[in-house]
Design an enzyme around this catalytic site. Structure first.
Site, PDB file in Angstrom:
ATOM      1  N   GLU A 131      -4.734  -4.673  10.911  1.00  0.00           N
ATOM      2  CA  GLU A 131      -3.710  -3.647  11.032  1.00  0.00           C
ATOM      3  C   GLU A 131      -3.945  -2.865  12.319  1.00  0.00           C
ATOM      4  OE1 GLU A 131      -1.976  -2.464   6.987  1.00  0.00           O
ATOM      5  OE2 GLU A 131      -3.882  -1.420   7.120  1.00  0.00           O
ATOM      6  N   LYS A 172       0.054   4.283  -0.211  1.00  0.00           N
ATOM      7  CA  LYS A 172      -0.592   5.459   0.405  1.00  0.00           C
ATOM      8  C   LYS A 172      -0.400   6.687  -0.495  1.00  0.00           C
ATOM      9  CE  LYS A 172      -0.059   3.193   4.788  1.00  0.00           C
ATOM     10  NZ  LYS A 172       0.028   3.248   6.226  1.00  0.00           N
ATOM     11  N   HIS A 207      -9.425   1.129   5.264  1.00  0.00           N
ATOM     12  CA  HIS A 207      -8.077   1.280   5.821  1.00  0.00           C
ATOM     13  C   HIS A 207      -8.138   2.223   7.023  1.00  0.00           C
ATOM     14  CE1 HIS A 207      -3.921   2.500   6.328  1.00  0.00           C
ATOM     15  NE2 HIS A 207      -3.629   1.331   5.795  1.00  0.00           N
ATOM     16  N   GLU A 253      -6.455   4.642   7.996  1.00  0.00           N
ATOM     17  CA  GLU A 253      -6.330   6.092   7.748  1.00  0.00           C
ATOM     18  C   GLU A 253      -7.633   6.664   7.210  1.00  0.00           C
ATOM     19  OE1 GLU A 253      -2.760   5.428   5.565  1.00  0.00           O
ATOM     20  OE2 GLU A 253      -1.875   4.854   7.486  1.00  0.00           O
ATOM     21  N   ASN A 256       0.859  -1.185   0.000  1.00  0.00           N
ATOM     22  CA  ASN A 256       0.000   0.000   0.000  1.00  0.00           C
ATOM     23  C   ASN A 256       0.895   1.236   0.000  1.00  0.00           C
ATOM     24  OD1 ASN A 256      -1.773   2.057   0.486  1.00  0.00           O
ATOM     25  ND2 ASN A 256      -2.351   1.392   2.544  1.00  0.00           N
ATOM     26  N   GLY A 258       2.998   2.606  10.669  1.00  0.00           N
ATOM     27  CA  GLY A 258       3.919   3.724  10.460  1.00  0.00           C
ATOM     28  C   GLY A 258       4.681   4.140  11.710  1.00  0.00           C
ATOM     29  N   SER A 262       3.974  -1.766  10.267  1.00  0.00           N
ATOM     30  CA  SER A 262       5.430  -1.815  10.391  1.00  0.00           C
ATOM     31  C   SER A 262       6.010  -3.187  10.035  1.00  0.00           C
ATOM     32  CB  SER A 262       5.877  -1.379  11.793  1.00  0.00           C
ATOM     33  OG  SER A 262       5.457  -0.052  12.052  1.00  0.00           O
TER      34      SER A 262
END
Ligand code: 13P
Length: 253
Positions: free
Chosen positions: A169, A11, A97, A99, A9, A175, A215
């Protein structure tokens, strides 16, 4: 044994030049991976999908979008439909997702609409779920994941569920460099499989692929993949460097 599934991904990263260069590096690296016992998909930003699709045309790497809208066409300014994504060569799309849930504000109902629309439009959705740090610290992980899974899969019949991949996730691992330990990840993956098994035939729950994301990197990919309920990885940062992403694919293959 299920075929491992590694997805990158990207992003909101890369540009018109570097996105194509990255696709080419990954295609060429993958052709050297012995056995090819792994499914690989790339999720570039929308505006680079078509160029990526062209660069992927002679490879068996799949293309996916980071999001979709739940209608197939019409007056929805700024949105992208499943049909449009199919049209330019996408096979997959991410739905929900973290985010999009936590930065953009998508709720479970919207995510479910997207999962359903993706399948009806001929795409393979990756339903993303995960708890926030404070939810983990206050023992709400199970409750949050159950809600996201039950709501995300609402209305899907047996045939539809076989199009779905789930990605666990944990938001605190995305991240941050703080990967979930293989044990922490396995615990939630097993719980997700059990939840799916309560809604569908046990066999379907066994077959569904559950990726871990947060990560993931070359140094931890093999350990994560060694867990019985981890069937693949959804990679963010490390998928932007061909060398790292290829090392992760090798570890999964
Ligand atoms: P990182 O691998 O950068 O933590 O991102 C994970 C992710 O959100 C993939 O969808």
């Amino acid at each position: 044994m299920k075929k491992p599934f590694v997805a990158g991904n990207w992003k909101m990263n890369t540009d018109s030049h570097s996105s194509v260069a990255l696709v080419k590096e990954i295609v060429s690296g993958c052709s050297n991976i012995a056995g090819h016992n792994v499914d690989v998909a790339l999720f570039p930003p929308f505006v680079y999908l078509q160029a990526a699709s062209k660069a992927l045309s002679s490879s068996d790497i799949s293309l996916g979008a980071q999001d979709i809208f739940y209608e197939q066409k019409g007056a929805f300014t700024g949105e992208i439909s499943p049909a449009m994504l199919k049209d330019i060569g996408c096979s997959y799309c991410l739905c929900g997702h973290s985010e999009r849930r936590h930065v953009i504000g998508e709720d479970d109902e919207l995510v479910n609409n997207k999962v359903v629309a993706a399948i009806n439009g001929g795409l393979l959705p990756i339903l993303c779920v995960g708890e926030l740090l404070e939810q983990r610290e206050t023992s709400q992980t199970q409750e949050v994941i159950s809600r996201q899974i039950n709501a995300g899969l609402a209305g899907l019949n047996d045939q539809m569920i076989s199009a779905v991949t789930i990605a666990y996730e944990p938001v605190w691992a995305i991240g941050t460099g703080h990967t979930a330990t293989p044990q922490q990840a396995q615990e939630v993956h097993a719980m997700i499989r059990e939840l799916v098994g309560r809604i569908y035939e046990k066999e379907l729950a066994q077959q569904i692929r559950i990726q871990y994301g947060g990560s993931a990197k070359p140094a931890n990919a093999a350990q994560l993949m060694a867990q019985p309920d981890i069937d693949g990885l959804l990679v963010g940062g490390a998928s932007l460097k061909a060398e790292d992403f290829l090392a992760i694919i090798c570890a999964a293959a």
